[in-house]
Design an enzyme around this catalytic site. Sequence first.
Site, PDB file in Angstrom:
ATOM      1  N   ASP A 180       4.245 -12.917  12.560  1.00 55.47           N
ATOM      2  CA  ASP A 180       5.245 -13.151  11.501  1.00 55.47           C
ATOM      3  C   ASP A 180       6.504 -13.829  12.042  1.00 55.47           C
ATOM      4  O   ASP A 180       7.623 -13.522  11.611  1.00 55.47           O
ATOM      5  CB  ASP A 180       5.625 -11.803  10.853  1.00 55.47           C
ATOM      6  CG  ASP A 180       4.399 -11.096  10.300  1.00 55.47           C
ATOM      7  OD1 ASP A 180       4.389  -9.856  10.304  1.00 55.47           O
ATOM      8  OD2 ASP A 180       3.443 -11.797   9.889  1.00 55.47           O
ATOM      9  N   GLY A 231      -8.041 -11.581  -2.087  1.00 52.11           N
ATOM     10  CA  GLY A 231      -7.898 -13.037  -2.074  1.00 52.11           C
ATOM     11  C   GLY A 231      -7.162 -13.638  -3.248  1.00 52.11           C
ATOM     12  O   GLY A 231      -7.491 -14.752  -3.681  1.00 52.11           O
ATOM     13  N   SER A 232      -6.147 -12.951  -3.767  1.00 51.89           N
ATOM     14  CA  SER A 232      -5.441 -13.542  -4.917  1.00 51.89           C
ATOM     15  C   SER A 232      -4.683 -14.801  -4.503  1.00 51.89           C
ATOM     16  O   SER A 232      -4.583 -15.754  -5.279  1.00 51.89           O
ATOM     17  CB  SER A 232      -4.494 -12.529  -5.564  1.00 51.89           C
ATOM     18  OG  SER A 232      -3.352 -12.321  -4.772  1.00 51.89           O
ATOM     19  N   ASN A 233      -4.171 -14.845  -3.272  1.00 53.61           N
ATOM     20  CA  ASN A 233      -3.521 -16.074  -2.803  1.00 53.61           C
ATOM     21  C   ASN A 233      -4.568 -17.184  -2.655  1.00 53.61           C
ATOM     22  O   ASN A 233      -4.320 -18.338  -2.989  1.00 53.61           O
ATOM     23  CB  ASN A 233      -2.804 -15.831  -1.477  1.00 53.61           C
ATOM     24  CG  ASN A 233      -1.435 -15.206  -1.682  1.00 53.61           C
ATOM     25  OD1 ASN A 233      -0.498 -15.880  -2.092  1.00 53.61           O
ATOM     26  ND2 ASN A 233      -1.332 -13.914  -1.442  1.00 53.61           N
ATOM     27  N   MET A 244      -6.180  -9.807   7.713  1.00 45.80           N
ATOM     28  CA  MET A 244      -5.559  -8.681   8.407  1.00 45.80           C
ATOM     29  C   MET A 244      -6.038  -8.542   9.849  1.00 45.80           C
ATOM     30  O   MET A 244      -6.423  -7.458  10.288  1.00 45.80           O
ATOM     31  CB  MET A 244      -5.822  -7.388   7.626  1.00 45.80           C
ATOM     32  CG  MET A 244      -5.352  -7.452   6.185  1.00 45.80           C
ATOM     33  SD  MET A 244      -3.677  -8.101   5.992  1.00 45.80           S
ATOM     34  CE  MET A 244      -2.735  -6.613   6.213  1.00 45.80           C
ATOM     35  N   ARG A 245      -6.099  -9.647  10.570  1.00 44.29           N
ATOM     36  CA  ARG A 245      -6.450  -9.594  11.986  1.00 44.29           C
ATOM     37  C   ARG A 245      -5.355 -10.268  12.784  1.00 44.29           C
ATOM     38  O   ARG A 245      -4.828 -11.300  12.357  1.00 44.29           O
ATOM     39  CB  ARG A 245      -7.775 -10.341  12.257  1.00 44.29           C
ATOM     40  CG  ARG A 245      -8.955  -9.843  11.473  1.00 44.29           C
ATOM     41  CD  ARG A 245      -9.466  -8.514  11.977  1.00 44.29           C
ATOM     42  NE  ARG A 245      -9.994  -8.567  13.329  1.00 44.29           N
ATOM     43  CZ  ARG A 245     -10.137  -7.481  14.110  1.00 44.29           C
ATOM     44  NH1 ARG A 245      -9.731  -6.311  13.686  1.00 44.29           N
ATOM     45  NH2 ARG A 245     -10.649  -7.586  15.304  1.00 44.29           N
ATOM     46  N   ILE A 246      -5.056  -9.696  13.956  1.00 45.59           N
ATOM     47  CA  ILE A 246      -4.129 -10.373  14.867  1.00 45.59           C
ATOM     48  C   ILE A 246      -4.916 -11.490  15.546  1.00 45.59           C
ATOM     49  O   ILE A 246      -6.032 -11.263  16.032  1.00 45.59           O
ATOM     50  CB  ILE A 246      -3.600  -9.394  15.937  1.00 45.59           C
ATOM     51  CG1 ILE A 246      -2.879  -8.224  15.273  1.00 45.59           C
ATOM     52  CG2 ILE A 246      -2.680 -10.120  16.916  1.00 45.59           C
ATOM     53  CD1 ILE A 246      -1.602  -8.603  14.558  1.00 45.59           C
ATOM     54  N   HIS A 251       3.614 -14.043   4.179  1.00 47.30           N
ATOM     55  CA  HIS A 251       4.063 -12.691   4.542  1.00 47.30           C
ATOM     56  C   HIS A 251       4.969 -12.178   3.422  1.00 47.30           C
ATOM     57  O   HIS A 251       5.857 -12.910   2.978  1.00 47.30           O
ATOM     58  CB  HIS A 251       4.826 -12.738   5.875  1.00 47.30           C
ATOM     59  CG  HIS A 251       5.345 -11.408   6.310  1.00 47.30           C
ATOM     60  ND1 HIS A 251       4.538 -10.425   6.825  1.00 47.30           N
ATOM     61  CD2 HIS A 251       6.604 -10.904   6.298  1.00 47.30           C
ATOM     62  CE1 HIS A 251       5.278  -9.361   7.106  1.00 47.30           C
ATOM     63  NE2 HIS A 251       6.524  -9.627   6.804  1.00 47.30           N
ATOM     64  N   ASN A 276       0.530 -19.010   7.156  1.00 45.47           N
ATOM     65  CA  ASN A 276       0.351 -17.613   6.773  1.00 45.47           C
ATOM     66  C   ASN A 276       1.389 -17.250   5.727  1.00 45.47           C
ATOM     67  O   ASN A 276       2.485 -17.818   5.699  1.00 45.47           O
ATOM     68  CB  ASN A 276       0.500 -16.688   7.983  1.00 45.47           C
ATOM     69  CG  ASN A 276       0.264 -15.219   7.619  1.00 45.47           C
ATOM     70  OD1 ASN A 276      -0.704 -14.891   6.947  1.00 45.47           O
ATOM     71  ND2 ASN A 276       1.178 -14.358   8.023  1.00 45.47           N
TER      72      ASN A 276
HETATM   73  C1  GRF Z   1      -0.314 -10.309   0.179  1.00 47.56           C
HETATM   74  O1  GRF Z   1       0.655  -9.345  -0.114  1.00 47.56           O
HETATM   75  C2  GRF Z   1       0.138 -11.102   1.366  1.00 47.56           C
HETATM   76  O2  GRF Z   1       1.530 -11.273   1.425  1.00 47.56           O
HETATM   77  C3  GRF Z   1      -0.317 -10.262   2.514  1.00 47.56           C
HETATM   78  O3  GRF Z   1      -1.482  -9.588   2.103  1.00 47.56           O
HETATM   79  C4  GRF Z   1      -1.599  -9.696   0.697  1.00 47.56           C
HETATM   80  C5  GRF Z   1      -2.750 -10.586   0.421  1.00 47.56           C
HETATM   81  O4  GRF Z   1      -3.076 -10.481  -0.894  1.00 47.56           O
HETATM   82  N1  GRF Z   1      -0.615 -11.104   3.642  1.00 47.56           N
HETATM   83  P1  GRF Z   1      -4.312 -11.361  -1.437  1.00 47.56           P
HETATM   84  O5  GRF Z   1      -5.542 -10.956  -0.623  1.00 47.56           O
HETATM   85  O6  GRF Z   1      -3.966 -12.812  -1.246  1.00 47.56           O
HETATM   86  O7  GRF Z   1      -4.408 -10.954  -2.883  1.00 47.56           O
END
Ligand code: GRF
Length: 200
Positions: free
Chosen positions: A144, A11-13, A89-91, A108, A106
């Site tokens: 995507d 969850g860094s984003n 990571m789910r469709i 990517h 999202n």
């Molecule tokens: C990132 O590389 C993002 O582009 C991809 O999965 C990773 C998520 O990283 N969707 P985080 O969980 O937000 O650190």
Amino acid sequence: KRVAILISGRGSNMSALIEAAKAPDYPAEIVAVIANKADAAGLDVARANGIPAFAIPHRDFASKPEHENAVSQALHAEKTDIVCLAGYMRIISPEFVSAWEGKMLNIHPSLLPLFKGLHTHEQVLEAGMRVHGCTVHFVTAGMDEGPIITQTAISVNIGDTPDTLAERVLSVEHETYVRALALVASGKAVMKNGRTVFRD
Ligand code: GRF
């Protein structure tokens, strides 16, 4: 705007969005974090920031629709306006996507429309690209493929490996997502007829 973030892992984003939303003039507030895995590290970060965090493991449900229903209920319970997928990571089913069309983002790790799917850093090296980067887009039924909101490019350096690329891309993802969410939450970027329309 009330924003919920869906994660599967570190969850860094999500953390970057949580930090950005602390600014009083940021046009969004993070009202919930939902993970499809009980051990997603991001859940604890959300809780540490006083944000309701729910583990709704997909493996607890017999089908995708049932899992997505549980997620939808949590989203509606928090009166969510915008959903941010961040390492989720789910469709997602077309039904769920259309229910949130124009309100789900999202991120990517490639310069879409190049290099959709997984292992983008390997794909970039394989193709001999000299630039790489990340994209935040509106989510549509195709994986995507949704209309682009923000992108940030980085150079591919001699000797780069998938890991060094992933690390450098991740560090620009955060600012790219923060900018995209601000544009959408403030109404400066809207999805119209399958395209992103920017207005001031
Ligand atoms: C990132 O590389 C993002 O582009 C991809 O999965 C990773 C998520 O990283 N969707 P985080 O969980 O937000 O650190």
